[in-house]
Scaffold this motif. Structure first.
Motif, PDB file in Angstrom:
ATOM      1  N   LEU A   1       0.777  -1.233   0.183  1.00 42.55           N
ATOM      2  CA  LEU A   1      -0.063   0.127   0.069  1.00 42.55           C
ATOM      3  C   LEU A   1       0.803   1.234  -0.172  1.00 42.55           C
ATOM      4  O   LEU A   1       0.594   1.995  -0.947  1.00 42.55           O
ATOM      5  N   PRO A   2       1.801   1.406   0.775  1.00 45.72           N
ATOM      6  CA  PRO A   2       2.363   0.880   1.924  1.00 45.72           C
ATOM      7  C   PRO A   2       1.224   1.476   3.251  1.00 45.72           C
ATOM      8  O   PRO A   2       0.709   2.581   3.152  1.00 45.72           O
ATOM      9  N   ALA A   3       1.369   0.687   4.418  1.00 48.28           N
ATOM     10  CA  ALA A   3       0.369   0.877   5.406  1.00 48.28           C
ATOM     11  C   ALA A   3       1.148   0.474   6.828  1.00 48.28           C
ATOM     12  O   ALA A   3       1.879  -0.653   6.687  1.00 48.28           O
ATOM     13  N   SER A   4       0.796   1.155   7.827  1.00 44.97           N
ATOM     14  CA  SER A   4       1.448   0.578   9.242  1.00 44.97           C
ATOM     15  C   SER A   4       0.486   0.920  10.295  1.00 44.97           C
ATOM     16  O   SER A   4      -0.655   1.504   9.953  1.00 44.97           O
ATOM     17  N   ALA A   5       0.773   0.512  11.444  1.00 46.44           N
ATOM     18  CA  ALA A   5       0.013   0.905  12.724  1.00 46.44           C
ATOM     19  C   ALA A   5      -0.251   2.566  12.516  1.00 46.44           C
ATOM     20  O   ALA A   5       0.497   3.406  12.431  1.00 46.44           O
TER      21      ALA A   5
END
Lengths: 280, 280, 280
Positions: C264-268
């Protein structure tokens, strides 16, 4: 499985003693390939009630000094008669001997390559060359003595086989030079980093007991200076260098909520100096 | 928790047998997310005395072949009736069946995706489709059958529930083609790398028993030649390529105190050839 | 070792209860340095029969929220009275208190820094400040309370020491704000990613129970849209984005046989939105 205890074993032969038997594993095998699981299968086949504890399997491949250091910090916290199996073994398959060491408080099983230098240096230690193949697996490979020799011997010890029947007593086991911090003529101390941990903390070989109280201390490492000794990480701001007592009584250099090993940079072998001065 | 043993279970029903029950775990879950710890909580809730051993949790995500290989090297070293739980499960939540396999020496619990091809190929194996939901957790998610189905079934087996009550016997479980090393017309052997381990050792699928004694052998891999077979790593200089017998009786290509997988480079699937010649 | 049970302990004092005692460990220590093995040595010295389970040692250094999340997913699957030892401790050596928490189903031992916010929020929880040094190791360092305080206290609990003798009851333990997904005025839902796991699955804080049945749903995350809710990974093609129910009843965003966190990027912390629409 248990041989009759010849009276030379530390461990009592009571059921309770056998139940509580602890075996630790320290290797450079990593955890991805199943080698460690295989060793545990061997151990539980021989000593079904043994409690198996991993100390580390991420020793740098064939780094005897890292294994020695890490093992030395963990060993004092295990129950009496724990069996420590150590497999860092660049010479596997060659003529290097497999050995076991007994000290006043623990057993060790490892290749004879110096990795047991600390227990070998204890005054009451004894050593056997593991030459009794009946305590090994029936087939021994040339590349995986952790599975074929060291795990079964460790398991037999944990199951109550007396130490002295495992092999022939020897007195020429290999030892490596131990860390040698120095007290210099001007009162300053000179040592080295022994280990950089996951947090980047740099554990040196300088005992805190050498840093005389009543004096102030300045430190130098990798061209950086640290003004004094602190009690806790919280004593300095985030990101700041700090010198403090590590958890094993050795001088430690850290960065609060940072990574000293990467930031300085420094690693095992980096020189660290401590210089005393009168407190005004 | 324990059903009455219908007489179809390998394991004896004695207390001792139950106490020694070993469950192994092989997954691609890694160790950082708590998934493996959760599975162990489920297991200990059902079989409080089970001994749980990790074989590997670092199988490459969804790599059935790596799981098959690593499991096959570890399984022979576990006690009889060990329960092997394998969760590499690209089809979780789909119609793929959960299965259990019993062989003459062990139990297996896994998705029906071929990961149990080795035990399924044993002549005395039987297979059940795990369709009895009373041996699962009460609520089953669509994404974590390792927790909800495979761990509880493995724990019930370890706690003494007979194999055949876990589900319906089937004969169409999925198998994958096994490694097929070849003997060529000119007497040479052709195989593949099965696994590159942490040290970069390349374990092939060519059995050492195919390398007829009394002949000399030359090897080729990734455009490099190796002149003969060695007995131990110590037989060559550091950094040199070597062909030797791996710890499971398969031909292995290594670099002494180096990393063959990175240096060549080579990995699972790389072709390796062995060519015989008369010893002069 | 065992104090007389004052009647305030959940655990029965029967031998069976003691044998089954489970202790879990959740830390940011990693596994390479031997810190975790040392903690296990301490535990087995005090509670030789305790069953020790690793939940995770790869919490990002000092990331309390990741520890809270992972612990919360694992805890429900452990036997009653399990002791959860949690050591993510940026304030080690400072004035932050060590605490233990008892809920209706489990015990917890940790620093008072908010990492126990979930159990502290349970209606029937009680908390003690661990100020009784007789349940610690005799010497306490300033940098490794996991070894010197938290492990021994956890082991004493597992060995049957009643909760209330470990310290002084308090009511001001630190809690952190818990995830706060929102229901917006237009019927849509807005939450955040709580955790990206090893597979790159993004577990959000939006409960599946908020996604009213009988409606269709569209999702948005990191500028990408997902057209509807799926039941399993297998519902879409390889490499495709998917929204589905995660294994703990929370909305999860994944890529089938891919890594959503990296792609995606993606994270917390990444925002995720769910928008309802009538099913035509």
């Amino acid at each position: 499985m248990q041989a009759v205890d010849g009276g030379n074993s530390i461990r009592g032969s009571s059921q309770e003693g056998v139940m509580a038997a602890v075996i630790t594993l320290t290797t450079d095998f990593g955890q991805k390939d199943g080698y460690v699981g295989t060793m545990k299968g061997v151990i539980l086949s021989i000593a079904p009630l043994a409690r198996i504890v991993d100390i580390s399997h991420d020793i740098r491949p064939q780094d005897l000094r890292q294994a020695m250091y890490i093992l030395s910090t963990a060993v004092p916290y295990f129950p009496p008669s724990t069996v420590h199996v150590v497999v860092v073994d660049p010479g596997v398959g060659s003529a290097r001997r497999p050995i076991a060491v007994r000290t006043g408080s623990a057993y060790y099983v490892a290749p004879d390559n110096g990795v047991l230098s600390y227990p070998l240096g204890e005054p009451d230690s004894s050593v056997v060359h593991l030459d009794c193949a009946e305590y090994w697996l029936p087939v021994v490979s040339n590349t995986f003595h952790g599975r074929d020799i060291f795990s079964p011997v460790g398991a037999h010890l944990a199951a109550g086989v007396p130490f002295h029947v495992l092999g022939t007593e020897i007195s020429d086991a290999i030892t490596l030079p131990l860390p040698q911090p120095e007290r210099l003529a001007d009162g300053s101390l000179r040592g080295q980093v022994q280990h950089a941990d996951r947090f980047g903390n740099l554990i040196t070989d300088i005992p805190m007991s050498w840093l005389a109280e009543g004096m102030g201390w300045r430190f130098e490492i990798a061209g950086r200076r640290i003004a004094g000794l602190s009690i806790t990480y919280a004593a300095v701001a985030r990101g700041e260098l700090i010198a403090l007592a590590g958890s094993d009584g050795l001088l430690e250099i850290s960065i609060r909520e940072g990574n000293a090993a990467e930031t300085l940079p420094a690693s095992a072998g980096t020189v660290v100096t401590a210089m005393p001065h009168a407190i005004p």
